[in-house]
Design an enzyme around this catalytic site. Structure first.
Site, mmCIF file in Angstrom:
data_model
loop_
_atom_site.group_PDB
_atom_site.id
_atom_site.type_symbol
_atom_site.label_atom_id
_atom_site.label_comp_id
_atom_site.label_asym_id
_atom_site.label_seq_id
_atom_site.Cartn_x
_atom_site.Cartn_y
_atom_site.Cartn_z
ATOM 1 N N ARG A 55 40.938 40.575 50.247
ATOM 2 C CA ARG A 55 41.218 39.175 50.567
ATOM 3 C C ARG A 55 42.323 39.078 51.625
ATOM 4 N NH1 ARG A 55 43.460 35.936 47.545
ATOM 5 N NH2 ARG A 55 44.603 37.412 46.248
ATOM 6 N N LYS A 208 35.509 34.263 46.223
ATOM 7 C CA LYS A 208 36.753 33.684 45.734
ATOM 8 C C LYS A 208 36.992 32.276 46.282
ATOM 9 C CE LYS A 208 38.077 36.919 42.968
ATOM 10 N NZ LYS A 208 38.020 36.666 41.495
ATOM 11 N N HIS A 227 39.649 32.424 34.692
ATOM 12 C CA HIS A 227 39.471 33.750 35.276
ATOM 13 C C HIS A 227 39.513 34.721 34.106
ATOM 14 C CE1 HIS A 227 41.044 37.059 38.195
ATOM 15 N NE2 HIS A 227 39.739 37.115 38.047
ATOM 16 N N SER A 245 44.845 42.737 36.809
ATOM 17 C CA SER A 245 44.393 44.090 37.100
ATOM 18 C C SER A 245 45.279 45.111 36.393
ATOM 19 C CB SER A 245 44.436 44.332 38.612
ATOM 20 O OG SER A 245 44.046 45.639 38.927
ATOM 21 N N LYS A 249 40.997 44.676 31.023
ATOM 22 C CA LYS A 249 40.048 43.586 30.746
ATOM 23 C C LYS A 249 38.597 44.055 30.811
ATOM 24 C CE LYS A 249 39.845 40.223 33.812
ATOM 25 N NZ LYS A 249 38.492 40.062 34.399
ATOM 26 N N THR A 250 38.259 44.779 31.866
ATOM 27 C CA THR A 250 36.876 45.234 32.021
ATOM 28 C C THR A 250 36.504 46.231 30.933
ATOM 29 O OG1 THR A 250 36.976 44.915 34.415
ATOM 30 C CG2 THR A 250 35.235 46.337 33.585
ATOM 31 N N ASP A 264 34.079 37.726 34.853
ATOM 32 C CA ASP A 264 35.110 37.277 35.798
ATOM 33 C C ASP A 264 35.393 35.774 35.806
ATOM 34 O OD1 ASP A 264 37.007 38.097 37.734
ATOM 35 O OD2 ASP A 264 35.726 37.405 39.341
ATOM 36 N N ARG A 335 34.167 48.319 46.343
ATOM 37 C CA ARG A 335 33.502 47.378 45.444
ATOM 38 C C ARG A 335 31.994 47.609 45.379
ATOM 39 N NH1 ARG A 335 36.565 43.288 42.521
ATOM 40 N NH2 ARG A 335 38.626 43.295 43.471
#
Length: 546
Positions: A55, A208, A227, A245, A249-250, A264, A335
């Site tokens: 980003r 995003k 989120h 991050s 979480k994942t 997400d 990604r």
């Protein structure tokens, strides 16, 4: 002439417009135009310029109007404002560039699995790869789209990934902010429902931007955008997991015992929880096929290239077609974009009931937070506002010093509205639907980083399982008066001695000193960011250090 109409005029007059192509046709276009290569698995592989590997927050803006400016928290470092006349000038430049392209692609999709608030989105670009990304990430238009509150208020997104900005008015505007002559601009015009990605080839810029738009629009409809990841147990109990991050979480949300609703972006309405997306945009760096087999299989599982469409972005690939997922030389932000259907164990319809359990994940590198704590509604709103975790920075005599990080709502760059809008909605929904909220520390125990050890993942999984199955609802708790939370005295499958963080430290005075420092950081940050922002006094009182 309105800007959206001007764009439509360009499209209607262009001699080569490809509208709503099927996936296989889009993939063939990508290959023919050499926008990407086909990997051994049939996935598309693409690399972007160095300035487009992530980003561009310093070049991301929201158009500021007098009539709606009070809805946005301009004190947030994530909310850069752009004058309407500057956006108009940029848009005019962009459509003039688009008109000269040999081919234009457009795709109609929606964001949101719940048709009651699905947002129609028209994506326009000169790149087929941009459109296949949108096809992966955004949802097909449902037959009942007319029932959406946004049915007649769709959003238009124009993406020119490889054309750099050459706009004098924009340069003058950003020079006043000390940013120089930037060649990238990402702008959301919430009032006119227009978006522009100009000069950024990073696929996530489009995703995003649209997520930010949803986060702006939904609170006015009484819907809380989050989120987070969401999953559902065999008993139908839904859980939400929020965390920045590095908090796990994942890893924790992809559980073979639970169906994944999404990883997400979600909305929580009176109908329950619904995924915004059609796909996943997963990080690949250091991806371990044993720890995250679902993501690995979705990305690298062999499929015929014409029916694949997975995009592997900025990942090190060698001439023989093999990948090195641990190589960061291109970027640590490699990604993969793929449809949810490539994953196993996905909840059909990617919608669920109201969450019975909400988990806030933090990786506290100070080692002073307990591995689990229960939060009241006011305490939950406070931790939601703070979005705390630790990041590890500079080294001194071999010990890495943790850096306290706050990101409101666990996603500050994408939450443009005033903070009370989100926090109050969370409090209302917790109260109305009786959700239990827990703080889970996946960070350090027995001391800070360099002294203590990272929480054992098996212990964390036991704690998460106890929370999700309701086993923590009836145990005895004691108050932590410094951090304002309730710490369980016992947890099924977990040694009770580790549940109080200070019990794991050899030097209790050193623990207290470090805990006091962290609590003061909370207090100072709250005063800096939220004083005078309409946060209820009962929520402020739950801030550590107060």
């Amino acid at each position: 002439m309105e800007l959206a109409i001007e764009l439509q005029k360009i499209i209607s007059e262009h001699k080569n417009v490809q509208s709503n192509l099927g996936r296989s046709s889009l993939i063939e276009e990508i290959i023919d135009r050499q926008e990407a290569f086909v990997s051994f698995s049939g996935a598309l592989v693409a690399w972007t310029p160095p300035e487009s590997t992530g980003r561009s927050p310093e070049n991301t803006y929201v158009v500021k109007y007098q009539t709606s400016q009070d809805k946005i928290d301009w004190d947030s470092k994530a909310n850069n404002s752009l004058a309407p006349e500057v956006f108009d000038s940029l848009w005019q430049d962009a459509i003039e560039v688009l008109a000269k392209k040999k081919k234009i692609y457009e795709l109609d999709r929606v964001v949101g699995a719940d048709s009651n608030y699905a947002l129609p989105v028209k994506i326009v670009s000169d790149r087929a790869l941009t459109v296949i990304f949108a096809d992966n990430m955004f949802r097909p238009v449902p037959n009942d789209i007319k029932q959406s509150v946004f049915a007649n208020a769709g959003f238009t997104l124009l993406v020119l990934p490889y054309d750099k900005v050459e706009n004098k008015l924009y340069r003058q505007s950003v020079q006043k902010r000390g940013e120089g002559e930037d060649k990238i601009v990402i702008v959301a015009d919430m009032d006119r429902k227009l978006g522009l990605v100009y000069g950024s080839a990073y696929c996530g810029s489009a995703k995003k931007l649209i997520f930010t738009v949803m986060n702006y629009l939904l609170p006015e409809q009484g819907i809380l955008p989050l989120h987070c990841s969401a999953n559902e147990g065999r008993d139908g109990r839904v859980a939400l997991l929020l965390g920045l991050s590095g908090t796990g979480k994942t890893t924790l949300s992809i559980d073979p015992r639970r169906k994944l609703i999404g990883d997400d972006e979600h909305g929580w309405s009176d109908n329950g929880v619904a995924n915004f997306e059609n796909g996943c945009y997963a990080k690949l760096i250091n991806l371990n096929p044993k720890k995250e087999p679902g993501v690995y299989k979705a990305t690298f599982g062999k499929r015929k290239y014409t029916s694949n469409g997975c995009i592997i972005e900025n990942t090190m690939m060698y001439p023989d077609g093999t990948f090195d997922l641990d190589d960061e030389r291109l970027t640590p932000n490699s990604r993969a974009s793929f449809p949810l259907e490539f994953l196993d164990n996905i909840k059909e319809g990617v919608k669920g009931d109201h969450p019975q359990t909400i988990l806030f994940l933090t990786a506290d590198a100070n080692g002073v937070l307990p591995p689990v704590a229960k939060l009241t509604a006011d305490q939950a709103m406070l931790w939601f506002l703070m979005g705390y975790t630790s990041k590890l920075a500079g080294t001194e005599t071999g010990v890495i010093k943790p850096t306290t990080t706050f990101s409101r709502f666990f996603g500050e760059p994408f939450m443009p509205r005033n903070p009370s809008d989100y926090a109050s909605l969370l409090g209302e929904k917790i109260a109305k639907y009786k959700a239990e909220v827990y703080l889970i520390n996946t960070g350090w125990s027995g001391g800070p980083y360099g002294v203590g050890e990272r929480m054992d993942i098996t212990v964390t999984r036991s704690i998460v399982n106890a929370a999700l199955t309701g086993q923590l609802e009836d145990v005895e708790y004691e108050d932590d008066t410094l951090f304002h939370m309730m710490v369980p005295k016992s947890c099924p499958g977990v040694d009770s001695t580790i549940l109080r963080a200070q019990n794991t430290w050899q030097d209790k005075k050193t623990y207290q000193k470090r805990a006091d420092v962290l609590a003061q950081e909370f207090s100072d940050y709250f005063d800096k960011m939220y004083k005078g922002k309409g946060i209820a006094k009962t929520v402020e009182e739950q801030c550590p250090g107060k």
